[in-house]
Write an enzyme that holds these catalytic residues in place. Structure first.
Site, PDB file in Angstrom:
ATOM      1  N   LYS A 115      12.409  -6.714  -4.206  1.00 41.42           N
ATOM      2  CA  LYS A 115      11.422  -7.335  -5.110  1.00 41.42           C
ATOM      3  C   LYS A 115      12.080  -7.890  -6.358  1.00 41.42           C
ATOM      4  O   LYS A 115      11.691  -8.947  -6.850  1.00 41.42           O
ATOM      5  CB  LYS A 115      10.347  -6.312  -5.502  1.00 41.42           C
ATOM      6  CG  LYS A 115       9.378  -6.028  -4.375  1.00 41.42           C
ATOM      7  CD  LYS A 115       8.164  -5.287  -4.880  1.00 41.42           C
ATOM      8  CE  LYS A 115       7.244  -4.911  -3.738  1.00 41.42           C
ATOM      9  NZ  LYS A 115       6.205  -3.978  -4.151  1.00 41.42           N
ATOM     10  N   LYS A 198       7.717  -6.875   8.639  1.00 49.60           N
ATOM     11  CA  LYS A 198       6.570  -5.964   8.510  1.00 49.60           C
ATOM     12  C   LYS A 198       5.351  -6.757   8.054  1.00 49.60           C
ATOM     13  O   LYS A 198       5.473  -7.647   7.217  1.00 49.60           O
ATOM     14  CB  LYS A 198       6.965  -4.926   7.453  1.00 49.60           C
ATOM     15  CG  LYS A 198       5.887  -4.002   6.994  1.00 49.60           C
ATOM     16  CD  LYS A 198       6.322  -3.223   5.752  1.00 49.60           C
ATOM     17  CE  LYS A 198       6.053  -4.008   4.483  1.00 49.60           C
ATOM     18  NZ  LYS A 198       6.145  -3.234   3.244  1.00 49.60           N
ATOM     19  N   LYS A 201       0.703  -7.794   2.688  1.00 52.64           N
ATOM     20  CA  LYS A 201      -0.226  -8.684   1.955  1.00 52.64           C
ATOM     21  C   LYS A 201       0.528  -9.811   1.253  1.00 52.64           C
ATOM     22  O   LYS A 201      -0.050 -10.838   0.937  1.00 52.64           O
ATOM     23  CB  LYS A 201      -1.040  -7.884   0.943  1.00 52.64           C
ATOM     24  CG  LYS A 201      -0.172  -7.205  -0.098  1.00 52.64           C
ATOM     25  CD  LYS A 201      -0.900  -6.155  -0.895  1.00 52.64           C
ATOM     26  CE  LYS A 201       0.138  -5.306  -1.609  1.00 52.64           C
ATOM     27  NZ  LYS A 201      -0.046  -3.902  -1.561  1.00 52.64           N
TER      28      LYS A 201
HETATM   29  P1  TYM Z   1       1.035   0.565   0.062  1.00 54.26           P
HETATM   30  O1  TYM Z   1      -0.168   0.502  -0.828  1.00 54.26           O
HETATM   31  O2  TYM Z   1       1.917  -0.618   0.128  1.00 54.26           O
HETATM   32  O3  TYM Z   1       0.580   0.867   1.546  1.00 54.26           O
HETATM   33  C1  TYM Z   1      -0.270   1.931   1.877  1.00 54.26           C
HETATM   34  C2  TYM Z   1       0.163   2.555   3.179  1.00 54.26           C
HETATM   35  O4  TYM Z   1       0.144   1.605   4.239  1.00 54.26           O
HETATM   36  C3  TYM Z   1       1.384   1.653   4.940  1.00 54.26           C
HETATM   37  N1  TYM Z   1       1.692   0.312   5.476  1.00 54.26           N
HETATM   38  C4  TYM Z   1       2.043   0.062   6.745  1.00 54.26           C
HETATM   39  N2  TYM Z   1       2.180   0.872   7.805  1.00 54.26           N
HETATM   40  C5  TYM Z   1       2.554   0.303   8.976  1.00 54.26           C
HETATM   41  N3  TYM Z   1       2.773  -1.026   9.120  1.00 54.26           N
HETATM   42  C6  TYM Z   1       2.644  -1.879   8.079  1.00 54.26           C
HETATM   43  N4  TYM Z   1       2.863  -3.190   8.236  1.00 54.26           N
HETATM   44  C7  TYM Z   1       2.270  -1.339   6.820  1.00 54.26           C
HETATM   45  N5  TYM Z   1       2.046  -1.879   5.594  1.00 54.26           N
HETATM   46  C8  TYM Z   1       1.695  -0.858   4.789  1.00 54.26           C
HETATM   47  C9  TYM Z   1       2.398   2.084   3.890  1.00 54.26           C
HETATM   48  O5  TYM Z   1       3.563   2.617   4.481  1.00 54.26           O
HETATM   49  C10 TYM Z   1       1.598   3.112   3.116  1.00 54.26           C
HETATM   50  O6  TYM Z   1       1.645   4.361   3.750  1.00 54.26           O
HETATM   51  N6  TYM Z   1       4.322   3.233  -2.547  1.00 54.26           N
HETATM   52  C11 TYM Z   1       3.152   3.343  -1.687  1.00 54.26           C
HETATM   53  C12 TYM Z   1       1.958   3.968  -2.360  1.00 54.26           C
HETATM   54  C13 TYM Z   1       2.164   5.349  -2.924  1.00 54.26           C
HETATM   55  C14 TYM Z   1       2.285   6.543  -2.168  1.00 54.26           C
HETATM   56  C15 TYM Z   1       2.392   7.590  -3.140  1.00 54.26           C
HETATM   57  C16 TYM Z   1       2.322   6.831  -0.802  1.00 54.26           C
HETATM   58  C17 TYM Z   1       2.218   5.678  -4.242  1.00 54.26           C
HETATM   59  N7  TYM Z   1       2.344   7.045  -4.378  1.00 54.26           N
HETATM   60  C18 TYM Z   1       2.532   8.905  -2.733  1.00 54.26           C
HETATM   61  C19 TYM Z   1       2.467   8.152  -0.417  1.00 54.26           C
HETATM   62  C20 TYM Z   1       2.574   9.188  -1.381  1.00 54.26           C
HETATM   63  C21 TYM Z   1       2.764   1.941  -1.291  1.00 54.26           C
HETATM   64  O7  TYM Z   1       3.122   0.989  -1.918  1.00 54.26           O
HETATM   65  O8  TYM Z   1       1.883   1.886  -0.267  1.00 54.26           O
END
Ligand code: TYM
Length: 332
Positions: A115, A198, A201
């Protein structure tokens, strides 16, 4: 205290709709785990301000994210569902953990590297750099045993584990060392336009948003990139696009991949795309959207649920933070 294993996970309110990667990779597991585990789920709005943002949009997306998690099947009576900024202990523990993190260690996080390369160093906030440390605080505050996420979060979980172990060794044993809970079949849903990437969004053309119009969802599936061959076979190396569609159909319908391969053996790519689109619309997006619309009509009820979740979360988070402060030598 409950003898059930503790689970924590989070999702960012950074889009007007969750996408099927979030749903299949994370939310489905969140829903399943709430019957067997002590589950904590958070809308991580502190993580959503690392780049530029519009306050009105963030406010609306936070409400919408809260409603979407419930619409996906998380029951606020079974799980503790809360908004991260309503529990100040997250930011407090993040500072402490930041002081345990090496600069080089944080610099190696690939999501940060990607990023910041795109945005350029001058437009990259320190918040983006310390993002994984805040994520570690989210997890460690709740003494989580397991963290259901997609594959893209694995490195952040490694850092969380390292920080927990380091803190326990440097001071008194304070934190549970969490395990990632990553389901292989749904760990990485791929972009429909570029099945080597992957689904995300940030690449909307190949990303299926659950709250999109049904025609748009169908159009995205129909224009999914496959290959110049004709055979419908699961082969992630040679046929990533076809395999991704088979995975989506299998995850939504519950059918085995091998069953699908034989069912589609006499059919073409058009049929495969059509089936994936129909299934996602009928079994996931349509009921999801109608539940979200219903929940968004009653903002007072959503606010009540948010307050209730934050109170429950604060009890656990406050207890951990008090122990951390004590173990660090802070005067109470
Ligand atoms: P975020 O908001 O980007 O995504 C939320 C969850 O969706 C999963 N995900 C996917 N899984 C499979 N295939 C995909 N193409 C795909 N795109 C998204 C992500 O792996 C995630 O589980 N940093 C984290 C948010 C976070 C978090 C935490 C997660 C903040 N604190 C504590 C777990 C524990 C994030 O950006 O997720």
């Amino acid at each position: 205290m409950s003898s059930k294993k503790r689970v924590l996970s989070g999702i960012q309110p950074t889009a007007d709709s969750f996408q099927i990667g979030n749903y299949l990779g994370a939310l489905k597991q969140w829903v399943q785990l709430q019957d067997t585990h002590d589950t904590f789920y958070s809308i991580v709005d502190l993580h959503a301000i690392t780049g530029e943002h519009d306050p009105k949009v963030l406010h609306q997306r936070t409400l919408l994210a809260f409603a979407q998690v419930i619409a996906a099947g998380v029951d606020p009576e079974k799980s503790t569902l809360f908004v991260q900024s309503q529990v100040p202990e997250h930011a407090q523990l993040a500072w402490v953990l930041g002081c345990q993190t090496g600069f080089g260690e944080a610099s190696r996080m690939t999501q940060f590297k990607d990023k910041s390369k795109k945005g350029g160093m001058d437009r990259t906030s320190v918040g983006l750099f310390t993002y994984p440390i805040l994520q570690a605080a989210d997890i460690l505050l709740y003494q989580a045993d397991q963290v259901p996420v997609g594959e893209d979060q694995r490195q952040h979980l490694e850092l969380t584990r390292d920080l927990a172990i380091r803190f326990n060794n440097n001071f008194t044993k304070t934190f549970t060392v969490p395990e990632p809970y990553i389901v292989k079949e749904s760990a990485k849903i791929l972009d429909l336009q570029d099945p080597t990437a992957k689904m995300s969004k940030s690449l909307p053309a190949g990303c299926v948003f659950l709250l999109d119009d049904e025609q748009i969802i169908m159009k995205k599936f129909k224009s999914a990139v496959t290959d110049s061959d004709r055979e419908i076979k699961f082969d992630t190396e040679l046929k990533p696009g076809v395999s991704n569609l088979l995975s989506i159909i299998s995850l939504v319908s519950g059918a085995d991949i091998s069953e699908l391969e034989s069912e589609f053996s006499s059919k073409g790519y058009g049929d495969l795309k059509q089936r994936a689109g129909e299934l996602v619309i009928e079994s996931v997006a349509r009921p999801f959207k109608s539940k979200v619309d219903e929940l968004m009509k009653d903002k007072a009820q959503l606010n009540k649920l948010m307050n209730q979740g934050a109170q429950k979360a604060k009890q656990v988070a406050g207890e951990t933070l008090r122990t951390v402060y004590q173990n660090l030598g802070f005067v109470s």
